[in-house]
Design a protein around this motif. Structure first.
Motif, PDB file in Angstrom:
ATOM      1  N   TYR A 196       0.814  -1.215   0.000  1.00 12.86           N
ATOM      2  CA  TYR A 196       0.000   0.000   0.000  1.00 12.86           C
ATOM      3  C   TYR A 196       0.846   1.264   0.000  1.00 12.86           C
ATOM      4  N   ASP A 197       2.029   1.211   0.614  1.00 10.75           N
ATOM      5  CA  ASP A 197       2.852   2.406   0.739  1.00 10.75           C
ATOM      6  C   ASP A 197       3.574   2.759  -0.554  1.00 10.75           C
ATOM      7  N   SER A 198       4.065   1.764  -1.269  1.00 16.91           N
ATOM      8  CA  SER A 198       4.803   2.036  -2.509  1.00 16.91           C
ATOM      9  C   SER A 198       3.939   1.862  -3.754  1.00 16.91           C
ATOM     10  N   GLY A 199       2.794   1.176  -3.610  1.00 10.68           N
ATOM     11  CA  GLY A 199       1.939   0.916  -4.766  1.00 10.68           C
ATOM     12  C   GLY A 199       2.459  -0.208  -5.650  1.00 10.68           C
ATOM     13  N   ILE A 200       3.412  -0.962  -5.155  1.00 10.35           N
ATOM     14  CA  ILE A 200       4.039  -2.032  -5.934  1.00 10.35           C
ATOM     15  C   ILE A 200       3.355  -3.367  -5.654  1.00 10.35           C
ATOM     16  N   THR A 201       3.074  -4.096  -6.737  1.00 13.60           N
ATOM     17  CA  THR A 201       2.560  -5.464  -6.638  1.00 13.60           C
ATOM     18  C   THR A 201       3.731  -6.402  -6.897  1.00 13.60           C
ATOM     19  N   PHE A 202       3.860  -7.432  -6.086  1.00 11.08           N
ATOM     20  CA  PHE A 202       4.962  -8.369  -6.248  1.00 11.08           C
ATOM     21  C   PHE A 202       4.505  -9.778  -5.931  1.00 11.08           C
ATOM     22  N   GLY A 203       5.294 -10.740  -6.329  1.00 13.76           N
ATOM     23  CA  GLY A 203       4.962 -12.145  -6.138  1.00 13.76           C
ATOM     24  C   GLY A 203       4.943 -12.548  -4.678  1.00 13.76           C
ATOM     25  N   LYS A 204       4.409 -13.707  -4.452  1.00 14.69           N
ATOM     26  CA  LYS A 204       4.298 -14.236  -3.099  1.00 14.69           C
ATOM     27  C   LYS A 204       4.876 -15.643  -3.059  1.00 14.69           C
ATOM     28  N   TYR A 205       5.666 -15.918  -2.052  1.00 18.10           N
ATOM     29  CA  TYR A 205       6.129 -17.273  -1.805  1.00 18.10           C
ATOM     30  C   TYR A 205       5.066 -18.001  -0.995  1.00 18.10           C
ATOM     31  N   LEU A 206       4.779 -19.228  -1.370  1.00  6.99           N
ATOM     32  CA  LEU A 206       3.798 -20.034  -0.642  1.00  6.99           C
ATOM     33  C   LEU A 206       4.513 -20.970   0.321  1.00  6.99           C
ATOM     34  N   ASP A 207       3.965 -21.085   1.524  1.00  5.50           N
ATOM     35  CA  ASP A 207       4.469 -22.135   2.400  1.00  5.50           C
ATOM     36  C   ASP A 207       3.626 -23.391   2.150  1.00  5.50           C
ATOM     37  N   MET A 208       4.001 -24.489   2.706  1.00  4.81           N
ATOM     38  CA  MET A 208       3.329 -25.760   2.409  1.00  4.81           C
ATOM     39  C   MET A 208       1.881 -25.782   2.886  1.00  4.81           C
ATOM     40  N   GLN A 209       1.579 -25.077   3.975  1.00  6.06           N
ATOM     41  CA  GLN A 209       0.195 -25.018   4.462  1.00  6.06           C
ATOM     42  C   GLN A 209      -0.693 -24.244   3.485  1.00  6.06           C
ATOM     43  N   GLU A 210      -0.159 -23.159   2.929  1.00  3.27           N
ATOM     44  CA  GLU A 210      -0.922 -22.396   1.932  1.00  3.27           C
ATOM     45  C   GLU A 210      -1.130 -23.216   0.664  1.00  3.27           C
ATOM     46  N   LEU A 211      -0.092 -23.904   0.236  1.00  4.03           N
ATOM     47  CA  LEU A 211      -0.209 -24.746  -0.956  1.00  4.03           C
ATOM     48  C   LEU A 211      -1.243 -25.848  -0.740  1.00  4.03           C
ATOM     49  N   LYS A 212      -1.238 -26.438   0.431  1.00  5.68           N
ATOM     50  CA  LYS A 212      -2.214 -27.475   0.772  1.00  5.68           C
ATOM     51  C   LYS A 212      -3.635 -26.901   0.724  1.00  5.68           C
ATOM     52  N   ALA A 213      -3.832 -25.702   1.288  1.00  4.76           N
ATOM     53  CA  ALA A 213      -5.152 -25.068   1.299  1.00  4.76           C
ATOM     54  C   ALA A 213      -5.609 -24.740  -0.120  1.00  4.76           C
ATOM     55  N   ILE A 214      -4.696 -24.265  -0.963  1.00  5.43           N
ATOM     56  CA  ILE A 214      -5.033 -23.956  -2.357  1.00  5.43           C
ATOM     57  C   ILE A 214      -5.463 -25.218  -3.089  1.00  5.43           C
ATOM     58  N   ASN A 215      -4.712 -26.287  -2.927  1.00  3.91           N
ATOM     59  CA  ASN A 215      -5.067 -27.551  -3.587  1.00  3.91           C
ATOM     60  C   ASN A 215      -6.426 -28.065  -3.109  1.00  3.91           C
ATOM     61  N   LYS A 216      -6.673 -27.967  -1.805  1.00  2.00           N
ATOM     62  CA  LYS A 216      -7.963 -28.425  -1.272  1.00  2.00           C
ATOM     63  C   LYS A 216      -9.107 -27.565  -1.792  1.00  2.00           C
ATOM     64  N   LYS A 217      -8.879 -26.253  -1.933  1.00  2.00           N
ATOM     65  CA  LYS A 217      -9.927 -25.373  -2.451  1.00  2.00           C
ATOM     66  C   LYS A 217     -10.222 -25.715  -3.923  1.00  2.00           C
ATOM     67  N   CYS A 218      -9.189 -26.008  -4.697  1.00  2.00           N
ATOM     68  CA  CYS A 218      -9.384 -26.407  -6.098  1.00  2.00           C
ATOM     69  C   CYS A 218     -10.175 -27.719  -6.172  1.00  2.00           C
ATOM     70  N   GLU A 219      -9.914 -28.643  -5.258  1.00  2.00           N
ATOM     71  CA  GLU A 219     -10.704 -29.892  -5.202  1.00  2.00           C
ATOM     72  C   GLU A 219     -12.150 -29.599  -4.829  1.00  2.00           C
ATOM     73  N   GLU A 220     -12.345 -28.726  -3.839  1.00  2.00           N
ATOM     74  CA  GLU A 220     -13.691 -28.365  -3.393  1.00  2.00           C
ATOM     75  C   GLU A 220     -14.490 -27.724  -4.541  1.00  2.00           C
ATOM     76  N   LEU A 221     -13.808 -26.909  -5.351  1.00  2.00           N
ATOM     77  CA  LEU A 221     -14.474 -26.262  -6.500  1.00  2.00           C
ATOM     78  C   LEU A 221     -14.621 -27.205  -7.693  1.00  2.00           C
ATOM     79  N   GLU A 222     -14.110 -28.435  -7.528  1.00  2.00           N
ATOM     80  CA  GLU A 222     -14.140 -29.468  -8.575  1.00  2.00           C
ATOM     81  C   GLU A 222     -13.374 -29.053  -9.821  1.00  2.00           C
ATOM     82  N   TRP A 223     -12.245 -28.359  -9.601  1.00  2.00           N
ATOM     83  CA  TRP A 223     -11.363 -27.999 -10.697  1.00  2.00           C
ATOM     84  C   TRP A 223     -10.345 -29.102 -10.954  1.00  2.00           C
ATOM     85  N   ILE A 224     -10.062 -29.892  -9.924  1.00  2.00           N
ATOM     86  CA  ILE A 224      -9.144 -31.035 -10.081  1.00  2.00           C
ATOM     87  C   ILE A 224      -9.769 -32.251  -9.415  1.00  2.00           C
TER      88      ILE A 224
END
Length: 84
Positions: free
Chosen positions: A56-84
């Motif tokens: 918010y201070d610089s107005g810069i958008t940048f990438g994000k590193y995922l930890d394993m818990q976030e990756l697990k949650a993303i995969n589970k959400k994709c399963e819940e949405l029936e994307w995989i």
């Protein structure tokens, strides 16, 4: 609230959903005081996941590193949405 949504909540994310997207946002501050919005977006129409950090201070958008818990949650959400 689904079990996956609860998992994101435990990781510090707040869910915001509309007709087109499901966003999980987490706000935090760097030691320097810069305010950051961390976002994991599930686009319902195109079935993709967009992940970014926004300073918010610089107005810069940048990438994000995922930890394993976030990756697990993303995969589970994709399963819940029936994307995989």
């Amino acid at each position: 609230m689904s079990e996956v949504d609860k998992l994101f909540e435990e990781l510090g994310y707040k869910k915001i959903e509309d007709k087109y997207n499901i966003d999980f946002n987490k706000l935090y501050k760097f030691n320097s005081g810069d305010k950051i919005n961390e976002k994991i977006r599930f686009c319902k129409l195109d079935k993709y996941v967009h992940i970014e950090n926004y300073n918010y201070d610089s107005g810069i958008t940048f990438g994000k590193y995922l930890d394993m818990q976030e990756l697990k949650a993303i995969n589970k959400k994709c399963e819940e949405l029936e994307w995989i």
